[in-house]
Design a protein around this motif. Structure first.
Motif, PDB file in Angstrom:
ATOM      1  N   GLN A  46      20.133  42.965  70.374  1.00 13.34           N
ATOM      2  CA  GLN A  46      20.522  42.113  69.243  1.00 13.34           C
ATOM      3  C   GLN A  46      21.009  42.965  68.066  1.00 13.34           C
ATOM      4  O   GLN A  46      21.964  42.603  67.372  1.00 13.34           O
ATOM      5  N   LEU A  47      20.358  44.102  67.849  1.00 12.53           N
ATOM      6  CA  LEU A  47      20.785  44.992  66.771  1.00 12.53           C
ATOM      7  C   LEU A  47      22.181  45.539  67.039  1.00 12.53           C
ATOM      8  O   LEU A  47      23.030  45.603  66.140  1.00 12.53           O
ATOM      9  N   GLU A  48      22.449  45.953  68.280  1.00 15.55           N
ATOM     10  CA  GLU A  48      23.769  46.469  68.640  1.00 15.55           C
ATOM     11  C   GLU A  48      24.835  45.395  68.441  1.00 15.55           C
ATOM     12  O   GLU A  48      25.947  45.681  67.966  1.00 15.55           O
ATOM     13  N   LEU A  51      25.475  45.048  64.684  1.00 14.57           N
ATOM     14  CA  LEU A  51      26.222  46.181  64.125  1.00 14.57           C
ATOM     15  C   LEU A  51      27.608  46.315  64.745  1.00 14.57           C
ATOM     16  O   LEU A  51      28.468  47.025  64.191  1.00 14.57           O
ATOM     17  N   GLY A  52      27.822  45.693  65.886  1.00 17.40           N
ATOM     18  CA  GLY A  52      29.113  45.782  66.556  1.00 17.40           C
ATOM     19  C   GLY A  52      29.375  47.147  67.156  1.00 17.40           C
ATOM     20  O   GLY A  52      30.533  47.565  67.267  1.00 17.40           O
ATOM     21  N   THR A  53      28.318  47.841  67.565  1.00 14.53           N
ATOM     22  CA  THR A  53      28.482  49.172  68.155  1.00 14.53           C
ATOM     23  C   THR A  53      27.314  49.479  69.071  1.00 14.53           C
ATOM     24  O   THR A  53      26.219  48.904  68.913  1.00 14.53           O
ATOM     25  N   GLN A  54      27.515  50.348  70.033  1.00 16.63           N
ATOM     26  CA  GLN A  54      26.461  50.767  70.934  1.00 16.63           C
ATOM     27  C   GLN A  54      25.649  51.888  70.299  1.00 16.63           C
ATOM     28  O   GLN A  54      26.201  52.864  69.782  1.00 16.63           O
ATOM     29  N   LEU A  55      24.337  51.746  70.327  1.00 16.01           N
ATOM     30  CA  LEU A  55      23.453  52.745  69.729  1.00 16.01           C
ATOM     31  C   LEU A  55      22.841  53.680  70.761  1.00 16.01           C
ATOM     32  O   LEU A  55      22.460  54.806  70.429  1.00 16.01           O
ATOM     33  N   THR A  66      23.983  57.429  70.970  1.00 13.50           N
ATOM     34  CA  THR A  66      25.409  57.578  70.686  1.00 13.50           C
ATOM     35  C   THR A  66      25.555  58.178  69.288  1.00 13.50           C
ATOM     36  O   THR A  66      24.574  58.343  68.551  1.00 13.50           O
ATOM     37  N   GLU A  67      26.771  58.482  68.892  1.00 17.08           N
ATOM     38  CA  GLU A  67      26.986  58.995  67.533  1.00 17.08           C
ATOM     39  C   GLU A  67      26.537  57.965  66.508  1.00 17.08           C
ATOM     40  O   GLU A  67      25.896  58.298  65.500  1.00 17.08           O
ATOM     41  N   SER A  68      26.842  56.689  66.764  1.00 16.39           N
ATOM     42  CA  SER A  68      26.400  55.626  65.857  1.00 16.39           C
ATOM     43  C   SER A  68      24.869  55.533  65.852  1.00 16.39           C
ATOM     44  O   SER A  68      24.250  55.286  64.809  1.00 16.39           O
ATOM     45  N   TYR A  72      22.445  55.806  62.638  1.00 22.44           N
ATOM     46  CA  TYR A  72      21.564  54.699  62.267  1.00 22.44           C
ATOM     47  C   TYR A  72      20.102  55.145  62.265  1.00 22.44           C
ATOM     48  O   TYR A  72      19.320  54.753  61.395  1.00 22.44           O
ATOM     49  N   LEU A  73      19.727  55.999  63.212  1.00 22.96           N
ATOM     50  CA  LEU A  73      18.356  56.493  63.265  1.00 22.96           C
ATOM     51  C   LEU A  73      18.011  57.306  62.020  1.00 22.96           C
ATOM     52  O   LEU A  73      16.897  57.217  61.500  1.00 22.96           O
TER      53      LEU A  73
END
Length: 316
Positions: A46-48, A51-55, A66-68, A72-73
């Protein structure tokens, strides 16, 4: 209310993601959060989506960021540290400052300033126990377990917090008997005929750099004696063995009493910055905050400023 609920959900999702990243798997994160693996997986997904990106890169063997996800972390960690600091600040509100603080300072500096400073600190915070280390070597604060240090001559390490405390002036001094014998110098070149006391702890103690009205000068006589201890050099200067460059705080009482005279008082030696240095921690323990706040206030007081050379006493 919907906005509040949405924000609360995002916080839960962020907590789930941070737990997965820290523990390395959905199973371990679920155990740490005391919930099901399916719930943790759903919250991260749900968070991904939000945010519209893969974490996370998911595989059968391991998870990786991932870089994102790394970005985020990092923000999650700042947020967690902020919450921890807020909890500690509330818990400490109204409580007595207590515990042991370990402080390391240069030997000669500590001998002049720290007795009165530590007595005053204990009067303000009776629950504090202070362990003071006097050393000529720069201690590794984190490796050696120190809470703070006062340092001069050295640039503060980048990984530590550094607060400017003061500027320590150096003076040129000599005994009255030596000045009477050789005559008071009127300009730096006049010291060429003087015996000088050199501090061998420093690579280039001579010649002495001086300035006046934005002009630079160099002053040096012959190095009559060399030693690596300021107290010994001060005693030699008192015995009229030579002219000496020395921090003002070590000879201010001698100059005030006339036992030593300042030479070339209209010329300035480079001032040495003094820093209070301490590791950056979130949250910063209350006892360390108390120590830092006290010392910053202590060294701007007129009495300390005078000892550091900012108030001119008797000169020649």
């Amino acid at each position: 209310m919907e906005t509040i609920t949405s924000a609360g959900q995002q916080m839960q999702w962020a907590i789930a993601f941070a737990a997965v990243a820290e523990h390395g798997s959905f199973t371990a994160a679920a155990t740490a959060l005391a919930c099901s693996k399916a719930l943790v997986s759903k919250q991260v997904a749900q968070l991904e989506t939000l945010l519209g990106t893969q974490l996370l890169f998911r595989s059968t063997r391991k998870l990786s960021l991932t870089e994102s996800g790394r970005l985020y972390l990092e923000h999650c960690r700042h947020w967690q540290a902020g919450l921890s600091a807020a909890r500690q600040a509330v818990a400490e509100l109204g409580q007595e400052i207590a515990g042991t603080v370990r402080l390391t300072v240069p030997t000669s500096f500590g001998g002049v300033f720290m007795a009165d400073a530590l007595i005053a600190l204990r009067e303000r915070h009776p629950g504090l126990q202070i362990e003071l280390d006097l050393s000529r070597e720069a201690r590794d604060l984190e490796a050696d377990g120190f809470d703070a240090a006062i340092r001069s001559h050295l640039p503060p390490p980048e990984r530590l917090v550094a607060k400017p405390l003061a500027m320590a002036q150096d003076w040129l001094v000599a005994a009255p008997a030596l000045v009477d014998r050789l005559g008071p110098p009127q300009q730096p070149a006049d010291l060429a005929a003087w015996p000088c006391l050199a501090n061998s702890f420093f690579r280039q103690d001579l010649p002495w750099p001086l300035s006046r009205d934005s002009q630079l000068f160099s002053a040096s006589g012959h190095a009559a004696l060399r030693a690596n201890d300021y107290q010994l050099l001060r005693n030699l200067a008192l015995a009229a063995a030579g002219a000496l460059r020395i921090p003002a705080y070590l000879v201010s009482p001698d100059v005030a009493a006339g036992r030593l005279l300042r030479l070339l008082p209209d010329y300035a030696l480079p001032a040495q910055p003094l820093y209070l240095i301490y590791p950056q921690r979130l949250p910063q323990p209350a006892k360390v905050r108390a120590l830092v706040d006290f010392l910053v206030d202590w060294f701007i007081q007129p009495q300390q400023a005078a000892l550091l050379g900012h108030a001119i006493k008797k000169e020649y």
